[in-house]
Motif scaffolding. Sequence first.
Motif, mmCIF file in Angstrom:
data_model
loop_
_atom_site.group_PDB
_atom_site.id
_atom_site.type_symbol
_atom_site.label_atom_id
_atom_site.label_comp_id
_atom_site.label_asym_id
_atom_site.label_seq_id
_atom_site.Cartn_x
_atom_site.Cartn_y
_atom_site.Cartn_z
ATOM 1 N N ASP B 1 31.622 51.865 -15.431
ATOM 2 C CA ASP B 1 30.069 51.861 -16.135
ATOM 3 C C ASP B 1 29.254 52.625 -15.215
ATOM 4 O OD1 ASP B 1 30.570 48.477 -16.895
ATOM 5 O OD2 ASP B 1 30.875 50.062 -17.964
ATOM 6 N N GLY B 2 28.146 53.235 -15.696
ATOM 7 C CA GLY B 2 27.287 54.225 -15.359
ATOM 8 C C GLY B 2 26.047 53.413 -14.605
ATOM 9 N N GLY B 3 25.447 53.943 -13.620
ATOM 10 C CA GLY B 3 24.470 53.044 -12.997
ATOM 11 C C GLY B 3 23.981 53.537 -11.722
ATOM 12 N N ILE B 4 23.355 52.620 -10.979
ATOM 13 C CA ILE B 4 22.777 53.141 -9.679
ATOM 14 C C ILE B 4 23.234 52.016 -8.598
ATOM 15 C CG2 ILE B 4 20.696 53.464 -8.434
ATOM 16 C CD1 ILE B 4 19.110 54.182 -11.034
ATOM 17 N N THR B 5 23.861 52.693 -7.487
ATOM 18 C CA THR B 5 24.269 51.700 -6.472
ATOM 19 C C THR B 5 23.120 51.989 -5.228
ATOM 20 O OG1 THR B 5 26.278 51.753 -7.326
ATOM 21 C CG2 THR B 5 25.791 51.250 -5.048
ATOM 22 N N GLN B 6 22.530 50.959 -4.531
ATOM 23 C CA GLN B 6 21.973 50.776 -3.703
ATOM 24 C C GLN B 6 22.585 50.312 -2.526
ATOM 25 O OE1 GLN B 6 17.724 50.098 -5.607
ATOM 26 N NE2 GLN B 6 17.460 50.531 -3.333
ATOM 27 N N SER B 7 22.774 50.781 -1.356
ATOM 28 C CA SER B 7 23.217 50.130 -0.190
ATOM 29 C C SER B 7 22.511 50.444 1.270
ATOM 30 C CB SER B 7 24.817 50.407 -0.157
ATOM 31 O OG SER B 7 24.673 51.716 0.096
ATOM 32 N N PRO B 8 22.297 49.468 1.979
ATOM 33 C CA PRO B 8 22.943 48.127 1.948
ATOM 34 C C PRO B 8 22.073 47.051 1.050
ATOM 35 C CG PRO B 8 22.017 48.259 4.237
ATOM 36 C CD PRO B 8 21.911 49.681 3.581
ATOM 37 N N LYS B 9 22.528 46.008 0.857
ATOM 38 C CA LYS B 9 21.647 45.207 0.067
ATOM 39 C C LYS B 9 20.704 44.434 1.094
ATOM 40 C CE LYS B 9 21.795 41.127 -3.227
ATOM 41 N NZ LYS B 9 21.111 41.879 -4.093
ATOM 42 N N TYR B 10 20.970 44.287 2.407
ATOM 43 C CA TYR B 10 20.034 43.697 3.516
ATOM 44 C C TYR B 10 20.267 44.678 4.589
ATOM 45 C CZ TYR B 10 20.148 39.403 0.662
ATOM 46 O OH TYR B 10 19.837 38.680 -0.502
ATOM 47 N N LEU B 11 18.945 44.916 5.328
ATOM 48 C CA LEU B 11 19.059 45.824 6.466
ATOM 49 C C LEU B 11 17.979 45.450 7.410
ATOM 50 C CD1 LEU B 11 20.211 48.550 7.519
ATOM 51 C CD2 LEU B 11 18.409 49.424 6.320
ATOM 52 N N PHE B 12 18.389 45.467 8.686
ATOM 53 C CA PHE B 12 17.419 45.026 9.577
ATOM 54 C C PHE B 12 16.994 46.314 10.551
ATOM 55 C CE2 PHE B 12 17.512 40.533 8.583
ATOM 56 C CZ PHE B 12 18.752 40.456 8.162
ATOM 57 N N ARG B 13 15.701 46.483 10.919
ATOM 58 C CA ARG B 13 15.350 47.369 11.736
ATOM 59 C C ARG B 13 14.732 47.077 13.067
ATOM 60 N NH1 ARG B 13 10.667 51.707 10.621
ATOM 61 N NH2 ARG B 13 9.477 50.433 12.371
ATOM 62 N N LYS B 14 15.013 47.540 14.174
ATOM 63 C CA LYS B 14 14.507 47.388 15.413
ATOM 64 C C LYS B 14 13.293 48.058 15.638
ATOM 65 C CE LYS B 14 18.786 46.287 17.801
ATOM 66 N NZ LYS B 14 19.638 46.613 18.984
ATOM 67 N N GLU B 15 12.369 47.763 16.582
ATOM 68 C CA GLU B 15 11.302 48.364 16.629
ATOM 69 C C GLU B 15 11.518 49.912 17.048
ATOM 70 O OE1 GLU B 15 8.333 45.523 15.608
ATOM 71 O OE2 GLU B 15 8.140 47.677 16.290
ATOM 72 N N GLY B 16 10.697 50.844 16.533
ATOM 73 C CA GLY B 16 11.010 52.416 16.970
ATOM 74 C C GLY B 16 12.366 53.146 16.485
ATOM 75 N N GLN B 17 12.991 52.320 15.397
ATOM 76 C CA GLN B 17 14.186 52.881 14.999
ATOM 77 C C GLN B 17 14.013 53.291 13.534
ATOM 78 O OE1 GLN B 17 17.030 49.897 13.980
ATOM 79 N NE2 GLN B 17 18.779 50.882 14.919
ATOM 80 N N ASN B 18 14.681 54.496 13.269
ATOM 81 C CA ASN B 18 14.769 54.929 11.917
ATOM 82 C C ASN B 18 15.933 54.402 11.221
ATOM 83 O OD1 ASN B 18 12.773 56.544 12.736
ATOM 84 N ND2 ASN B 18 13.957 58.553 12.608
ATOM 85 N N VAL B 19 15.784 54.068 10.051
ATOM 86 C CA VAL B 19 16.957 53.712 9.248
ATOM 87 C C VAL B 19 16.929 54.280 7.727
ATOM 88 C CG1 VAL B 19 16.957 51.087 10.131
ATOM 89 C CG2 VAL B 19 15.573 51.626 8.068
ATOM 90 N N THR B 20 18.065 54.511 7.202
ATOM 91 C CA THR B 20 18.503 55.260 6.250
ATOM 92 C C THR B 20 18.795 54.266 5.140
ATOM 93 O OG1 THR B 20 18.673 57.300 7.205
ATOM 94 C CG2 THR B 20 19.262 56.960 4.842
ATOM 95 N N LEU B 21 18.098 54.130 3.829
ATOM 96 C CA LEU B 21 18.776 53.409 2.788
ATOM 97 C C LEU B 21 19.423 54.495 1.602
ATOM 98 C CD1 LEU B 21 16.395 52.029 4.066
ATOM 99 C CD2 LEU B 21 15.785 51.070 1.721
ATOM 100 N N SER B 22 20.601 54.107 1.062
ATOM 101 C CA SER B 22 21.520 54.818 0.227
ATOM 102 C C SER B 22 21.029 54.592 -1.230
ATOM 103 C CB SER B 22 22.817 54.509 0.431
ATOM 104 O OG SER B 22 23.661 55.138 -0.462
ATOM 105 N N CYS B 23 21.020 55.631 -1.973
ATOM 106 C CA CYS B 23 20.680 55.551 -3.252
ATOM 107 C C CYS B 23 21.806 56.511 -4.173
ATOM 108 C CB CYS B 23 19.354 55.623 -3.955
ATOM 109 S SG CYS B 23 19.164 55.476 -5.637
ATOM 110 N N GLU B 24 22.588 56.070 -4.969
ATOM 111 C CA GLU B 24 23.629 56.878 -5.865
ATOM 112 C C GLU B 24 23.801 56.582 -7.135
ATOM 113 O OE1 GLU B 24 25.691 59.422 -4.091
ATOM 114 O OE2 GLU B 24 24.799 58.979 -2.048
ATOM 115 N N GLN B 25 23.650 57.646 -7.958
ATOM 116 C CA GLN B 25 23.672 57.127 -9.367
ATOM 117 C C GLN B 25 24.535 58.103 -10.046
ATOM 118 O OE1 GLN B 25 22.267 59.622 -11.974
ATOM 119 N NE2 GLN B 25 21.130 61.186 -10.814
ATOM 120 N N ASN B 26 25.406 57.700 -11.018
ATOM 121 C CA ASN B 26 26.239 58.404 -11.948
ATOM 122 C C ASN B 26 25.963 58.545 -13.313
ATOM 123 O OD1 ASN B 26 26.845 55.950 -12.699
ATOM 124 N ND2 ASN B 26 28.850 55.684 -11.958
ATOM 125 N N LEU B 27 24.688 58.641 -13.395
ATOM 126 C CA LEU B 27 24.277 58.689 -14.995
ATOM 127 C C LEU B 27 23.583 60.059 -15.280
ATOM 128 C CD1 LEU B 27 21.711 55.717 -14.432
ATOM 129 C CD2 LEU B 27 23.820 55.628 -15.844
#
Lengths: 114, 113
Positions: B1-27
């Motif tokens: 099935d086509g759709g959008i996938t985000q990961s992770p579902k939950y993410l924790f960040r420490k002070e001063g840290q960069n974090v990257t959220l993923s988004c992939e679509q096959n539509l």
Amino acid sequence: DAKTTQPTSMDCAEGRAANLPCNHSTISGNEYVYWYRQIHSQGPQYIIHGLKNNETNEMASLIITEDRKSSTLILPHATLRDTAVYYCIVRGTLNTGTASKLTFGTGTRLQVTL
Amino acid sequence: DGGITQSPKYLFRKEGQNVTLSCEQNLNHDAMYWYRQDPGQGLRLIYYSQIVNDFQKGDIAEGYSVSREKKESFPLTVTSAQKNPTAFYLCASSIALLQQPQHFGDGTRLSIL
């Protein structure tokens, strides 16, 4: 894109029809009315859209007034799983707006009860 | 099935840290979007991309960065410059820019440790 106004919250008994109103008095001729809903902690889900005629699909019906200044989303037999925030937005079909017009407002929180 | 996938579902960040959220679509959609949602609020646009190698700031881009190297992928980086990053982040796509309906992922909830 036109601004929309929706009630903050509504209640509906399970099995009854839920009628969710939306005012969009500044809508222009090429703008469609779209409805989405967001169940808690999930992404918004597209429900239905229309331009000026009433529309129906497997999820809902959309009634648009003749002057197109308001519309009503109808869930004919609400269930507990229909409890969600419902967003009414108005969008043109062409790239005529700025990105800020992609913002969703706060919507109507529908609570379906036993 | 086509759709959008985000990961992770939950993410924790420490002070001063960069974090990257993923988004992939096959539509096979050209346009992709990132929104932020705070408790009891609507969705506010962070960044959007009309096509590969193109992206534009939305209403609240400060403290965030994106890339669009592939049509299918639109990752969002929350940098240390974003002082209030705790929120629910939603990725969406559509056939073309500003076209509806938008298809949404199920979101990533970011919290600060």
